[in-house]
Enzyme design. Sequence first.
Site, PDB file in Angstrom:
ATOM      1  N   HIS A  99       0.849  -1.194  -0.097  1.00 30.38           N
ATOM      2  CA  HIS A  99      -0.010   0.149  -0.071  1.00 30.38           C
ATOM      3  C   HIS A  99       0.804   1.210  -0.061  1.00 30.38           C
ATOM      4  CE1 HIS A  99      -2.284  -2.838   2.432  1.00 30.38           C
ATOM      5  NE2 HIS A  99      -3.333  -2.420   1.767  1.00 30.38           N
ATOM      6  N   ASP A 102       2.663   2.039   3.242  1.00 28.03           N
ATOM      7  CA  ASP A 102       3.619   0.901   3.828  1.00 28.03           C
ATOM      8  C   ASP A 102       4.928   1.265   3.440  1.00 28.03           C
ATOM      9  OD1 ASP A 102       1.245  -0.491   4.263  1.00 28.03           O
ATOM     10  OD2 ASP A 102       1.369  -1.941   2.508  1.00 28.03           O
ATOM     11  N   GLU A 230     -10.750  -6.651  -5.148  1.00 27.05           N
ATOM     12  CA  GLU A 230     -10.613  -7.653  -4.050  1.00 27.05           C
ATOM     13  C   GLU A 230     -11.755  -7.928  -3.294  1.00 27.05           C
ATOM     14  OE1 GLU A 230      -6.737  -7.652  -1.928  1.00 27.05           O
ATOM     15  OE2 GLU A 230      -7.811  -8.554  -0.062  1.00 27.05           O
ATOM     16  N   GLU A 266      -9.128 -13.522  -1.840  1.00 23.82           N
ATOM     17  CA  GLU A 266      -8.342 -13.941  -0.670  1.00 23.82           C
ATOM     18  C   GLU A 266      -9.154 -14.993   0.110  1.00 23.82           C
ATOM     19  OE1 GLU A 266      -6.703 -10.622   1.634  1.00 23.82           O
ATOM     20  OE2 GLU A 266      -7.391 -12.002   3.583  1.00 23.82           O
ATOM     21  N   HIS A 269     -11.113 -14.117   3.349  1.00 26.56           N
ATOM     22  CA  HIS A 269     -12.257 -13.348   2.752  1.00 26.56           C
ATOM     23  C   HIS A 269     -13.463 -14.376   2.224  1.00 26.56           C
ATOM     24  CE1 HIS A 269      -9.827  -9.344   2.181  1.00 26.56           C
ATOM     25  NE2 HIS A 269      -9.546 -10.014   3.206  1.00 26.56           N
ATOM     26  N   ASP A 294      -4.778 -13.740  -2.754  1.00 21.20           N
ATOM     27  CA  ASP A 294      -4.102 -13.306  -1.265  1.00 21.20           C
ATOM     28  C   ASP A 294      -4.112 -14.509  -0.533  1.00 21.20           C
ATOM     29  OD1 ASP A 294      -3.079 -10.825  -1.950  1.00 21.20           O
ATOM     30  OD2 ASP A 294      -4.648  -9.896  -0.588  1.00 21.20           O
ATOM     31  N   ASP A 305     -11.019 -11.634  10.434  1.00 24.93           N
ATOM     32  CA  ASP A 305      -9.916 -11.726   9.262  1.00 24.93           C
ATOM     33  C   ASP A 305      -8.550 -11.963   9.844  1.00 24.93           C
ATOM     34  OD1 ASP A 305      -8.809 -11.698   6.871  1.00 24.93           O
ATOM     35  OD2 ASP A 305      -8.618  -9.437   6.329  1.00 24.93           O
ATOM     36  N   ASP A 307      -5.882 -13.755   8.817  1.00 23.14           N
ATOM     37  CA  ASP A 307      -4.696 -13.379   8.124  1.00 23.14           C
ATOM     38  C   ASP A 307      -3.571 -14.395   8.516  1.00 23.14           C
ATOM     39  OD1 ASP A 307      -5.920 -11.496   6.154  1.00 23.14           O
ATOM     40  OD2 ASP A 307      -4.985  -9.833   7.437  1.00 23.14           O
ATOM     41  N   ASP A 337      -1.015 -12.449   2.129  1.00 22.85           N
ATOM     42  CA  ASP A 337      -1.545 -11.470   2.933  1.00 22.85           C
ATOM     43  C   ASP A 337      -1.717 -12.107   4.220  1.00 22.85           C
ATOM     44  OD1 ASP A 337      -2.737  -9.456   3.915  1.00 22.85           O
ATOM     45  OD2 ASP A 337      -4.235  -9.138   2.328  1.00 22.85           O
TER      46      ASP A 337
HETATM   47  C1  XLS Z   1      -7.813  -6.463   4.272  1.00 20.23           C
HETATM   48  C2  XLS Z   1      -7.363  -6.822   2.963  1.00 20.23           C
HETATM   49  C3  XLS Z   1      -5.898  -5.576   2.332  1.00 20.23           C
HETATM   50  C4  XLS Z   1      -6.034  -5.813   1.013  1.00 20.23           C
HETATM   51  C5  XLS Z   1      -4.993  -4.830   0.177  1.00 20.23           C
HETATM   52  O1  XLS Z   1      -8.306  -7.463   4.692  1.00 20.23           O
HETATM   53  O2  XLS Z   1      -6.881  -8.097   2.648  1.00 20.23           O
HETATM   54  O3  XLS Z   1      -4.842  -6.141   3.115  1.00 20.23           O
HETATM   55  O4  XLS Z   1      -5.463  -7.215   0.467  1.00 20.23           O
HETATM   56  O5  XLS Z   1      -5.660  -3.524   0.685  1.00 20.23           O
HETATM   57 CA    CA Z   2      -5.889  -9.096   1.042  1.00 24.06          CA
HETATM   58 CA    CA Z   3      -7.519  -9.750   4.530  1.00 26.40          CA
END
Ligand code: XLS
Ligand code: CA
Ligand code: CA
Length: 436
Positions: A99, A102, A230, A266, A269, A294, A305, A307, A337
């Site tokens: 991003h 980042d 996404e 993702e 998600h 992702d 989430d 991750d 991700d």
């Molecule tokens: C958040 C998202 C984010 C996107 C990019 O849940 O996964 O990280 O991948 O903005």
């Molecule tokens: Ca993501």
């Molecule tokens: Ca995520």
Amino acid sequence: MKNYQEITKVAYEGSTSKEPFAFKYYDPDEVIAGKPMREHLRFALSYWHTICAEGVDMFGGGTMDKKMGKTDPMEIFKAKADFAFELMDKLQIDYYCFHDVDIAPEGATWEESLGYFRQMVDYVGQLQKEHGKKLLWNTANNFGDKKFMAGAATSCSADVFAIAAAKVKAGLDAALKLNAEGYVFWGGREGYETLLNTDMGLELDNLGRFMQMAVDYKKKIGFTGDFYIEPKPKEPTKHQYDFDAATCMNFLRTYGLEKEFKLNIEANHATLAGHTFQHEIRTAAVNGAFGSIDANQGDLFLGWDTDQFPTNVYDTTLAMYEILKAGGFTKGGLNFDAKARRMSNTFEDILLSYIAGMDTFALGLRKALALIDDGRIDEFVANRYRSYRDGIGAKIVAGETSLEELADYALTVPSFDVESGRQEYLESVVNNILFS
Ligand code: XLS
Ligand code: CA
Ligand code: CA
């Protein structure tokens, strides 16, 4: 166990190795099914989790310091970038994703932030060249700052819409300069909490207008990377406009954008939307919108989430099966991700968590290819739909029949038996491939 500095390169040692800092299944240059594993998988490092996140959660502060011993903001971000590329070298990762916020510090004004961002784009561009790495995709963080509390392209404030557009423009300029393979739109706060304060129709139309402007600008500057949306169903907002793959396709078609975007799916998600990861990949593929992934996993018992780095081989096998069936990656790839758990708080853990995730997808790739070579599943599915290959079925598929003809035909069918779906048998075939 060795320490982070001692590990210069994580090498492939095969499945019998007990070395923690070695790949057991990922052999980057091994050619399988016509191309090296690194080209099948196109692994990418997620800058935000790996280089920035320090373990902060709702109940506690950081458990890891990633300021690299620096205090000046630009020095911190330069040291972080050096670390990112060194880490990619160690892990043999070819791609990365970020991003805007980042890679560069934020200034007191947008103008100042933009200046820092551009300087850091040049800095990572130089590192990219030196280390032979590529940008899989970048994106704008249009959700973190207070001004985005009511959304970015769907904000009630036109000024916020404008700053969100400015950030995407800067991101696309960076994508062009860094020769990115793609650009992602994740609608962090593009949704709502209550209809009592929301003009949904206007918000969706504005989101459509925003995306169209991004497409126009992309064409104007000659950026040839892919555009991805996404999907995510919730978190941070309760109702997100990009709920899942099917909702995104509906949005894209409504605004005539379906040829300009693919999807970045993702895993976690998908599960938050009540779907399997495979369902979302298949939905993207059947809509001609399979783009990028992702790669992470959630926790069955937690509804948010998380991750996590993927370690479930069953899931990665079925995901890689879908990816291979969709034709594999073109400009997309597998971006982790994912973040190590808050108490896995050492630099060694960063390596170990990537090794676990990469090996899990590498094993998934090997097993998915074995499933395809084995052929039992493909054969079963082809056979299951054989009634559409000739007779009335072929006419249905060709669009050459009508309700009247079908009504006449139905009168001639003596019975309507449907064959067994054999789900348990097919699941046992998957087990047979996984464990042999
Ligand atoms: C958040 C998202 C984010 C996107 C990019 O849940 O996964 O990280 O991948 O903005
Ligand atoms: Ca993501
Ligand atoms: Ca995520």
